[in-house]
Scaffold this active site. Structure first.
Site, PDB file in Angstrom:
ATOM      1  N   GLU A 112     -13.410   6.053 -91.279  1.00 53.46           N
ATOM      2  CA  GLU A 112     -13.175   4.626 -91.074  1.00 53.46           C
ATOM      3  C   GLU A 112     -14.263   4.095 -90.158  1.00 53.46           C
ATOM      4  O   GLU A 112     -14.678   4.786 -89.215  1.00 53.46           O
ATOM      5  CB  GLU A 112     -11.807   4.374 -90.412  1.00 53.46           C
ATOM      6  CG  GLU A 112     -10.713   4.043 -91.397  1.00 53.46           C
ATOM      7  CD  GLU A 112     -10.142   5.278 -92.065  1.00 53.46           C
ATOM      8  OE1 GLU A 112     -10.065   6.321 -91.364  1.00 53.46           O
ATOM      9  OE2 GLU A 112      -9.791   5.231 -93.257  1.00 53.46           O
ATOM     10  N   TYR A 124     -24.093   5.744 -92.523  1.00 52.57           N
ATOM     11  CA  TYR A 124     -23.214   6.409 -93.489  1.00 52.57           C
ATOM     12  C   TYR A 124     -23.720   6.208 -94.926  1.00 52.57           C
ATOM     13  O   TYR A 124     -23.698   7.135 -95.739  1.00 52.57           O
ATOM     14  CB  TYR A 124     -21.780   5.882 -93.351  1.00 52.57           C
ATOM     15  CG  TYR A 124     -21.153   6.148 -91.999  1.00 52.57           C
ATOM     16  CD1 TYR A 124     -21.359   7.355 -91.330  1.00 52.57           C
ATOM     17  CD2 TYR A 124     -20.352   5.199 -91.373  1.00 52.57           C
ATOM     18  CE1 TYR A 124     -20.785   7.601 -90.092  1.00 52.57           C
ATOM     19  CE2 TYR A 124     -19.776   5.437 -90.131  1.00 52.57           C
ATOM     20  CZ  TYR A 124     -20.001   6.635 -89.497  1.00 52.57           C
ATOM     21  OH  TYR A 124     -19.432   6.875 -88.273  1.00 52.57           O
TER      22      TYR A 124
HETATM   23  C1  LIG Z   1     -23.884   4.826 -85.152  1.00 55.72           C
HETATM   24  C2  LIG Z   1     -24.605   5.704 -84.118  1.00 55.72           C
HETATM   25  C3  LIG Z   1     -23.786   6.974 -83.908  1.00 55.72           C
HETATM   26  C4  LIG Z   1     -25.993   6.080 -84.674  1.00 55.72           C
HETATM   27  O1  LIG Z   1     -26.583   6.998 -83.772  1.00 55.72           O
HETATM   28  P1  LIG Z   1     -28.177   7.050 -83.527  1.00 55.72           P
HETATM   29  O2  LIG Z   1     -28.484   8.333 -82.867  1.00 55.72           O
HETATM   30  O3  LIG Z   1     -28.627   5.818 -82.879  1.00 55.72           O
HETATM   31  O4  LIG Z   1     -28.684   7.046 -85.045  1.00 55.72           O
HETATM   32  P2  LIG Z   1     -30.055   7.597 -85.622  1.00 55.72           P
HETATM   33  O5  LIG Z   1     -31.185   7.272 -84.704  1.00 55.72           O
HETATM   34  O6  LIG Z   1     -29.884   9.016 -86.010  1.00 55.72           O
HETATM   35  O7  LIG Z   1     -30.189   6.710 -86.948  1.00 55.72           O
HETATM   36  C5  LIG Z   1     -29.529   7.083 -88.139  1.00 55.72           C
HETATM   37  C6  LIG Z   1     -29.453   5.906 -89.059  1.00 55.72           C
HETATM   38  O8  LIG Z   1     -28.457   4.989 -88.590  1.00 55.72           O
HETATM   39  C7  LIG Z   1     -28.839   3.660 -88.929  1.00 55.72           C
HETATM   40  N1  LIG Z   1     -28.957   2.911 -87.685  1.00 55.72           N
HETATM   41  C8  LIG Z   1     -28.828   3.397 -86.438  1.00 55.72           C
HETATM   42  N2  LIG Z   1     -28.908   2.396 -85.540  1.00 55.72           N
HETATM   43  C9  LIG Z   1     -29.098   1.259 -86.245  1.00 55.72           C
HETATM   44  C10 LIG Z   1     -29.232  -0.105 -85.890  1.00 55.72           C
HETATM   45  N3  LIG Z   1     -29.220  -0.503 -84.612  1.00 55.72           N
HETATM   46  N4  LIG Z   1     -29.380  -1.007 -86.888  1.00 55.72           N
HETATM   47  C11 LIG Z   1     -29.392  -0.634 -88.178  1.00 55.72           C
HETATM   48  N5  LIG Z   1     -29.286   0.672 -88.580  1.00 55.72           N
HETATM   49  C12 LIG Z   1     -29.129   1.586 -87.625  1.00 55.72           C
HETATM   50  C13 LIG Z   1     -30.139   3.754 -89.667  1.00 55.72           C
HETATM   51  O9  LIG Z   1     -29.835   3.898 -91.040  1.00 55.72           O
HETATM   52  C14 LIG Z   1     -30.696   5.059 -89.136  1.00 55.72           C
HETATM   53  O10 LIG Z   1     -31.614   5.664 -89.992  1.00 55.72           O
HETATM   54  P3  LIG Z   1     -33.198   5.339 -89.826  1.00 55.72           P
HETATM   55  O11 LIG Z   1     -33.527   5.652 -88.390  1.00 55.72           O
HETATM   56  O12 LIG Z   1     -33.812   6.270 -90.798  1.00 55.72           O
HETATM   57  O13 LIG Z   1     -33.358   3.873 -90.119  1.00 55.72           O
HETATM   58  C15 LIG Z   1     -24.824   4.924 -82.793  1.00 55.72           C
HETATM   59  O14 LIG Z   1     -25.364   3.648 -83.075  1.00 55.72           O
HETATM   60  C16 LIG Z   1     -23.571   4.744 -81.971  1.00 55.72           C
HETATM   61  O15 LIG Z   1     -23.193   5.615 -81.184  1.00 55.72           O
HETATM   62  N6  LIG Z   1     -22.900   3.597 -82.122  1.00 55.72           N
HETATM   63  C17 LIG Z   1     -21.716   3.296 -81.319  1.00 55.72           C
HETATM   64  C18 LIG Z   1     -20.559   4.178 -81.716  1.00 55.72           C
HETATM   65  C19 LIG Z   1     -20.220   3.984 -83.186  1.00 55.72           C
HETATM   66  O16 LIG Z   1     -20.254   2.890 -83.696  1.00 55.72           O
HETATM   67  N7  LIG Z   1     -19.864   5.103 -83.859  1.00 55.72           N
HETATM   68  C20 LIG Z   1     -19.459   5.050 -85.250  1.00 55.72           C
HETATM   69  C21 LIG Z   1     -18.014   4.750 -85.331  1.00 55.72           C
HETATM   70  S1  LIG Z   1     -17.435   4.724 -87.016  1.00 55.72           S
END
Ligand SMILES: CC(C)(COP(=O)(O)OP(=O)(O)OC[C@H]1O[C@@H](n2cnc3c(N)ncnc32)[C@H](O)[C@@H]1OP(=O)(O)O)[C@@H](O)C(=O)NCCC(=O)NCCS
Length: 163
Positions: A112, A124
């Protein structure tokens, strides 16, 4: 900067709870005791990413295996990365581990996500998740809707193919 990935243990629950407060402030962030229960559960698997210089946990994620071992399903229970460490591939690395597990076992994955969480949804989708349905008021107390997303395994286990 270098990172180490480790399976999480009871002693890591407080840092997970600390990160949850920052990452999910309006959505009932899990406290330490919920993480402790999650870590102890026989069918959940939690990974943490640690900054090797400081040994600080900067990312965490949990996967649950449901159903029979010969016909499993997987649920991503949580994933988060410290805002100071986001956009460095940590989330992607954690997702790689989990999708590999599900693909190896031949099971679909479910999760989710808030409908307004563009960053997570983009991540995702890049792993092959698609939206199944919308769940109204799923997150509390914010009342935000959630998408339920799913992903089919990329390969099936040899046994299930009869190979
Ligand atoms: C979602 C989350 C876990 C991603 O972690 P991250 O280490 O920053 O992600 P990555 O650097 O590995 O990026 C993976 C992909 O996520 C997407 N992404 C990450 N941050 C993004 C942003 N700010 N805007 C758009 N896409 C984004 C992109 O597709 C990215 O791939 P790319 O770098 O090839 O474009 C992080 O933003 C987070 O902790 N968010 C808050 C908690 C949360 O929302 N968790 C999910 C709950 S369902």
């Amino acid at each position: 900067m270098s990172f180490e990935v480790r399976e999480l243990r009871a002693g890591d629950a407080s840092r997970c709870a600390e990160l949850e407060q920052v990452l999910f402030p309006g959505d009932n962030p899990w406290p330490e005791r919920v993480f402790s229960v999650e870590f102890a559960h026989p069918h959940t698997f939690y990974l943490g990413v640690f900054d090797t210089e400081t040994d600080l946990m900067v990312g965490y994620a949990g996967l649950a295996m449901l159903g029979r071992p010969d016909d499993p399903e997987f649920e991503i229970h949580t994933i988060g990365v410290d805002p100071a460490y986001q956009r460095r591939g940590i989330g992607r690395h954690l997702m790689d581990q989990f999708t590999h597990t599900a693909d190896t076992m031949g099971g679909p994955m479910f999760l989710e996500v808030r409908t307004d969480n563009a960053a997570a949804i983009a991540m995702y989708e890049s792993f092959g998740f698609t939206t199944l349905t919308t769940r109204k008021n799923y997150y509390q107390p914010s009342g935000t809707d959630a998408f339920t997303m799913s992903r089919q395994p990329r390969t099936s286990s040899p046994e299930r193919n009869g190979e």
